[in-house]
Scaffold this motif. Structure first.
Motif, mmCIF file in Angstrom:
data_model
loop_
_atom_site.group_PDB
_atom_site.id
_atom_site.type_symbol
_atom_site.label_atom_id
_atom_site.label_comp_id
_atom_site.label_asym_id
_atom_site.label_seq_id
_atom_site.Cartn_x
_atom_site.Cartn_y
_atom_site.Cartn_z
ATOM 1 N N ARG A 146 34.179 29.941 12.062
ATOM 2 C CA ARG A 146 33.031 30.263 13.485
ATOM 3 C C ARG A 146 31.897 29.165 13.645
ATOM 4 O O ARG A 146 31.547 29.121 14.804
ATOM 5 N N LEU A 147 31.741 28.228 12.794
ATOM 6 C CA LEU A 147 31.129 27.324 12.875
ATOM 7 C C LEU A 147 31.841 26.171 13.858
ATOM 8 O O LEU A 147 31.370 25.494 14.659
ATOM 9 N N SER A 148 33.121 25.926 13.313
ATOM 10 C CA SER A 148 33.665 24.911 14.096
ATOM 11 C C SER A 148 35.355 25.176 14.034
ATOM 12 O O SER A 148 35.692 24.647 12.902
ATOM 13 N N ALA A 149 35.929 25.552 15.032
ATOM 14 C CA ALA A 149 37.242 25.993 14.943
ATOM 15 C C ALA A 149 38.126 24.843 15.142
ATOM 16 O O ALA A 149 39.292 24.938 14.632
ATOM 17 N N PRO A 185 34.982 36.406 22.530
ATOM 18 C CA PRO A 185 33.463 35.924 22.698
ATOM 19 C C PRO A 185 33.234 35.137 21.406
ATOM 20 O O PRO A 185 32.146 34.342 21.621
ATOM 21 N N ARG A 186 33.620 35.463 20.442
ATOM 22 C CA ARG A 186 33.370 34.484 19.209
ATOM 23 C C ARG A 186 34.601 33.542 18.812
ATOM 24 O O ARG A 186 34.455 33.121 17.721
ATOM 25 N N GLY A 187 35.373 33.316 19.802
ATOM 26 C CA GLY A 187 36.545 32.653 19.493
ATOM 27 C C GLY A 187 36.222 31.224 19.313
ATOM 28 O O GLY A 187 35.199 30.771 19.638
ATOM 29 N N ALA A 188 37.371 30.447 19.275
ATOM 30 C CA ALA A 188 37.230 28.959 19.168
ATOM 31 C C ALA A 188 36.442 28.280 20.177
ATOM 32 O O ALA A 188 35.863 27.467 19.989
ATOM 33 N N ILE A 189 36.892 28.567 21.470
ATOM 34 C CA ILE A 189 36.341 27.699 22.645
ATOM 35 C C ILE A 189 34.784 27.952 22.751
ATOM 36 O O ILE A 189 33.983 27.153 22.785
ATOM 37 N N ASN A 190 34.253 29.389 22.691
ATOM 38 C CA ASN A 190 32.905 29.748 22.771
ATOM 39 C C ASN A 190 32.219 29.299 21.737
ATOM 40 O O ASN A 190 30.999 28.997 21.838
ATOM 41 N N THR A 191 32.677 29.216 20.405
ATOM 42 C CA THR A 191 31.812 28.509 19.401
ATOM 43 C C THR A 191 31.810 27.083 19.705
ATOM 44 O O THR A 191 30.613 26.580 19.319
ATOM 45 N N LEU A 192 32.804 26.161 19.844
ATOM 46 C CA LEU A 192 32.678 24.947 20.383
ATOM 47 C C LEU A 192 31.361 24.867 21.445
ATOM 48 O O LEU A 192 30.538 23.959 21.313
ATOM 49 N N LEU A 193 31.425 25.515 22.641
ATOM 50 C CA LEU A 193 30.580 25.506 23.579
ATOM 51 C C LEU A 193 29.034 25.636 23.052
ATOM 52 O O LEU A 193 28.225 24.849 23.560
#
Lengths: 292, 279
Positions: B42-45, A128-136
């Motif tokens: 968390r801002l930009s992986a 839920p707070r992973g790479a893809i969802n933060t990008l979205l």
């Protein structure tokens, strides 16, 4: 004492350590699994016989049923996916060029890096707070519940498992493709066959034994899935991605229901043997066509 | 013919690009996020680190809550011991099988290979029972012996196939010189089978490195002796909310085996295909 007798004794002493280790750590545990499945063993106290109680409990345990269904889904889609992508990748990378060798290296890499770390990595990517969802989120879209809702989580787990293991099957298919007699393909080209016809009529029949091996290995692997589930979803959300192996090794084990875990293991083993034999029988015809 | 050639090349290119992306993006994330703070991840992986710092990797390597260096040492020790035991036990057995004539030898080979098909998930709980009875539960020797047992099927297969390709004349002449079976094997045959030994060792190293259930269950979840895999598991399940700990820990966990794979890829991939197809 004759020389032959001396050699026999030497042979026995050469073989016995290996046989002993395999018997003590593989064969005896298999037999014990059957015995313990009829007991209430908890790992510490004496094991008491309880008859068929553990098997009856499997029959009424809804968590186990749910796990069995998900394991079945993994087995069906995983086995199909691994073989389709494995064979596809092998065909794609069959020519021995520099680029193809590097691609084989990449495709196979998850096997070496291991399920525990890669499972955590995918959790960090899809969570839920992973790479893809933060990008979205930074792009202004809503999040995708890859791991937080039942159906997406199941699909995610199956996809990651296919991602991790198709390279292994591609390597096996590549070895099979190497055995194809090049003159057969040339003859087909001379006869005006197109790519699809060559694949369908020349390559696929020769690959029949390789396909059998790959189907069997993939199916066995899929029925045993454990570490991936443990690290990607911890069996969640709400236990929806638990597999049979997870039921045995996390649920039964953590609750000291070891006899119950053994009963599930025995059922799993029986299913595994039945399906393996079924694949061999189903594939026999295709393989005989090659021999003919 | 010409047109399908161009199409084929384009198709190949598209396939290669898709495959590279799908395999490399996760690894890219693993590497770059090991150099970022939790907030930055968390801002930009997907972005490259703002300022490049080894602080997080050093932090993960020296975290008092998980001693990564000790985990390396434990895993390395396990790898060395199991490989030595495996070769000592399997070498002579494979030799006896490869040179033996008759049903008994074939039966033993089948028994050893058959163990390959017994799923560890089924035998793990009864294995605890066996180890308890032998007094080996929660001990390193228990782990050594079970791990060695697990390497035997593949290793015996690789070794005996290789020994069969060595002419029997070598054995015969050693025998005429008065050498016994053990001396013939260790002094004449074993030095020739280096390629098979190397393949088996490489496969065993990878197998032991990624093994989770063996050390986890046999040493016990509460054990303070942890391999890299079980240690990382225990650590990340506890601290999975802080990505600046999770990513570098994962990177440190895969770095040695990744280097090993880069150096020995041919042997790993080739050996595995040979072992799986014929087995």
């Amino acid at each position: 004492m004759g020389r032959r007798a001396a050699e026999k004794i030497a042979d026995i002493s050469m073989l016995s350590p290996a046989v002993l280790l395999v018997v003590v750590f593989c064969v005896i545990p298999l037999g014990l699994a059957i015995y313990l499945s009829f007991t209430d063993w908890n790992g510490f106290d004496e094991a008491n016989m309880v008859g068929w109680a553990n098997y009856k409990r499997i029959g009424s345990d809804r968590d186990v049923h749910r796990a069995a269904i998900f394991t079945g889904l993994i087995a069906i889609f995983g086995t199909l996916g691994l073989n389709v992508f494995g064979l596809g990748t092998a065909m794609l990378l069959n020519r021995n060029t520099r680029v193809n060798r590097f691609m084989r290296f990449l495709a196979f890499s998850p096997f070496v890096l291991g399920a525990v770390v890669l499972g955590f990595l995918w959790n960090a990517i899809l969570g839920p707070r992973g790479a893809i969802n933060t990008l979205l989120k930074t792009w202004g879209y809503g999040s995708i519940p890859f791991l937080s809702q039942s159906t997406p989580a199941k699909i995610s787990v199956i996809c990651v498992i296919i991602w991790a293991s198709y390279g292994f099957h591609a390597v096996l298919y590549l070895a099979g493709l190497q055995t194809i007699d090049q003159s057969l393909i040339e003859a087909a080209v001379v006869d005006g066959a197109n790519r699809w016809q060559i694949f369908r009529r020349v390559k696929l029949p020769v690959l029949a034994p390789t396909i059998t091996v790959n189907l069997t290995l993939a199916m066995i692997g899929m029925l045993k899935v454990y570490e991936w589930v443990l690290t990607i979803t911890k069996g969640g959300p709400g236990g929806r991605t638990q597999t049979i192996a997870y039921e045995i090794l996390s649920v039964a084990f953590d609750n000291s229901w070891l006899g119950y875990g053994c009963a599930q293991g025995v059922v799993l083993m029986v299913i595994l043997v039945v399906l393996s034999v079924a694949i061999q029988i189903a594939r026999r015809k295709s393989e005989e066509d090659v021999a003919a | 013919m010409k047109r399908s050639g161009v199409l084929g090349k384009l198709g190949h290119l598209a396939g290669v690009v898709a495959l590279s992306l799908i395999m490399l993006v996760p690894l890219y994330l693993l590497v770059i996020n090991s150099f970022k703070s939790d907030a930055e991840i968390r801002l930009s992986a997907f972005a490259l680190p703002g300022d490049f710092t080894f602080d997080y990797i050093v932090g993960a390597a020296t975290d008092p809550k998980f001693n990564m260096l000790k985990a390396y040492a434990v895993t390395l020790f396990l790898v060395v011991v199991v490989n030595i035991l495996s070769i000592l036990v399997t070498g002579p057995a494979a030799y006896a099988i490869a040179r033996g004539r008759g049903m008994a030898y074939r039966a033993i080979m089948l028994l050893l290979l058959g163990a390959l098909f017994i799923p560890g998930q089924v035998t793990l709980i009864p294995l605890i029972y066996v180890l308890r009875t032998l007094g080996l539960m929660h001990t390193l020797p228990g782990l050594f012996l079970t791990s060695t047992g697990a390497t035997i099927p593949t290793t015996v297969f690789l070794f005996s196939a290789y020994i069969k390709s060595i002419p029997r004349d070598l054995d015969e002449s050693a025998k005429l010189d008065g050498a016994g079976r053990y001396r013939t094997f260790w002094q004449i045959i074993f030095p020739i089978m280096k390629p098979a030994v190397a393949t088996a060792m490489v496969l065993n190293v990878v197998g032991i490195w990624v093994d989770f259930l063996g050390p986890r269950i046999i040493l016990g979840p509460g054990s303070n002796v942890r391999t890299v895999t079980t240690g990382v598991y225990a650590y990340i399940t506890k601290y999975d909310t802080d990505f600046s700990k999770v990513y570098p820990t994962m990177l440190l966990a895969v770095a040695p085996v990744l280097i090993f794979y880069v150096l020995l890829q041919k042997r790993i991939i080739g050996g595995l295909a040979a072992g799986a197809i014929k087995g």
